[in-house]
Design a protein around this motif. Structure first.
Motif, PDB file in Angstrom:
ATOM      1  N   ASP A 217       0.833  -1.214   0.000  1.00  0.00           N
ATOM      2  CA  ASP A 217       0.000   0.000   0.000  1.00  0.00           C
ATOM      3  C   ASP A 217       0.865   1.260   0.000  1.00  0.00           C
ATOM      4  OD1 ASP A 217      -2.257  -1.511  -0.007  1.00  0.00           O
ATOM      5  OD2 ASP A 217      -2.814  -1.120   2.090  1.00  0.00           O
ATOM      6  N   ASP A 218       1.945   1.225   0.779  1.00  0.00           N
ATOM      7  CA  ASP A 218       2.860   2.381   0.798  1.00  0.00           C
ATOM      8  C   ASP A 218       3.480   2.578  -0.586  1.00  0.00           C
ATOM      9  OD1 ASP A 218       2.366   2.644   3.497  1.00  0.00           O
ATOM     10  OD2 ASP A 218       4.250   1.702   4.131  1.00  0.00           O
ATOM     11  N   VAL A 219       3.830   1.465  -1.238  1.00  0.00           N
ATOM     12  CA  VAL A 219       4.418   1.550  -2.581  1.00  0.00           C
ATOM     13  C   VAL A 219       3.421   2.200  -3.534  1.00  0.00           C
ATOM     14  CG1 VAL A 219       5.263   0.208  -4.556  1.00  0.00           C
ATOM     15  CG2 VAL A 219       5.937  -0.434  -2.218  1.00  0.00           C
ATOM     16  N   VAL A 220       2.177   1.727  -3.495  1.00  0.00           N
ATOM     17  CA  VAL A 220       1.150   2.265  -4.398  1.00  0.00           C
ATOM     18  C   VAL A 220       0.977   3.771  -4.166  1.00  0.00           C
ATOM     19  CG1 VAL A 220      -1.324   2.214  -4.915  1.00  0.00           C
ATOM     20  CG2 VAL A 220      -0.041   0.063  -4.676  1.00  0.00           C
ATOM     21  N   ALA A 221       0.967   4.173  -2.899  1.00  0.00           N
ATOM     22  CA  ALA A 221       0.778   5.602  -2.595  1.00  0.00           C
ATOM     23  C   ALA A 221       1.914   6.442  -3.169  1.00  0.00           C
ATOM     24  CB  ALA A 221       0.679   5.801  -1.082  1.00  0.00           C
TER      25      ALA A 221
END
Ligand code: FMN
Length: 336
Positions: A217-221
């Protein structure tokens, strides 16, 4: 020439100088489809050449090498001497002594640049400043993709104007040394996401975002904020391929260590690590004297190598998400 934009997995493995980077870790990240970096600071040019050849023996995929850009500032002898006095009781307790005089070193910067050119390393990144335009042009002639690590838009513009091909935007959550260009500068302390967006907007260059990444999720953000890829360091610290000391690995899961802070206590430059006794005792008085303080504390760190209250436990704020799994699994868990 390799380009950040070609990195399908969208994941880079951070350079981690001082023993954490190993050829095995760098190659494992690259073999998993990420871009493995090796931290080339503190090595001699000959050692770096051996490392590059070892990485090449372990992977056919692109990889990167990172160097510290030297900055020689006037040596504050009084501040250095006072800090040495402060550290002496600990050194004696650990059965070691501290040098009275420590020479300046540029970490063999030019010699290592020549090695990276001779070996035609696919990617070279810089931290603690940006190489000058002439050095970048030499790297380009050897088909090297050149990246600068930055903590602010102002630093990003300097790197842009020097001719880099891409940037690594290092947010305040990141583990290890702050990339901040000038030793005496305050830390801009910008979160990874807004820093990434601002640096992309200001430079138009491909940007790898780094700092505090725990999950996909952090990567996607961060990709949504405009990054072409995301770099993780702390998430690799417990991988079997990493050179992380056992005491450091253990501290990452020990409830005794519950927070991180930035400190000049170990090297004279700001870096983020788990708060331990050494950081608590010395952060307030540690002088911005780099690299001499780094050399000074080296004796203490070697003598206390198994003591987590003594050694530098570099880690980003996401340290509890670091798992003891192969680097390929870390990359697969984050990649799209
Ligand atoms: C143990 C350790 C050593 C590091 N050494 C370097 C280095 O040699 N060069 C560099 O550019 N960044 C270095 N960094 C910073 C990383 O490149 C990256 O910015 C950071 O790990 C990203 O944040 P994260 O740790 O929260 O994933 C280091 C980080 C750690 C944890």
């Amino acid at each position: 020439m390799f380009r950040f934009e070609n990195l399908d997995a969208r994941i880079a493995g951070a350079p981690m100088a001082g023993g954490t980077s190993t050829p095995q870790l760098t190659a494992a990240v690259s073999n998993a489809g990420g871009l493995g970096f090796y931290g080339g600071a503190y090595l001699s040019p000959d050692q770096l050449r051996d490392v590059v050849r070892e990485i090449r023996a372990l992977t056919d995929a692109p990889f990167g090498v990172n160097l510290f850009v030297p900055e020689e500032i006037p040596f504050d002898a009084a501040a250095f001497a006072a800090y040495r006095e402060q550290l002496l009781p600990l050194a004696r307790r650990l059965g070691t002594d501290l040098p009275e005089a420590v020479p300046y070193t540029d970490d063999s910067f030019e010699g290592k640049i020549q090695v990276l050119i001779d070996e035609r390393v696919p990617v070279v990144s810089f931290t603690f400043g940006c190489a000058d335009a002439a050095t970048i042009a030499r790297l380009h002639r050897a088909d090297v993709f050149v990246a600068g690590t930055v903590t602010s838009v102002a630093e990003a513009m300097i790197a842009h104007d020097a001719g880099v091909d891409g940037l690594c935007a290092q947010g305040i959550a990141a583990g290890g040394h702050r990339a901040t260009y000038r030793i005496l500068d305050d830390d801009p302390a910008i979160e990874t996401r807004p820093l990434t967006a601002a640096v992309v907007e200001a430079t138009g260059l491909p940007v790898i975002a780094a700092g505090g990444v725990r999950s996909r999720d952090d990567v996607v953000a961060l990709l949504e904020a405009g990054a072409v890829a995301v770099q993780v360091g702390t998430l690799l610290l417990r991988c079997p391929e990493a050179g992380t000391k056992q005491a450091h690995r253990d501290a990452l899961v020990d409830p005794r260590f519950s927070e991180t802070a930035t400190t000049r206590a170990y090297s004279g430059r700001l870096a983020r690590g788990l708060v331990n006794d050494f950081i608590e005792a010395n952060t307030a008085s540690a002088p911005p004297v780099y690299p001499q303080v780094n050399t000074l504390t080296g004796a203490i760190r070697r003598a206390g190598a198994t003591d987590p209250e003594v050694i530098n436990l570099w880690a980003g704020i996401g340290f509890r998400a670091a798992q003891a799994i192969p680097a390929a699994d870390v990359v697969a868990g984050l990649a799209r």
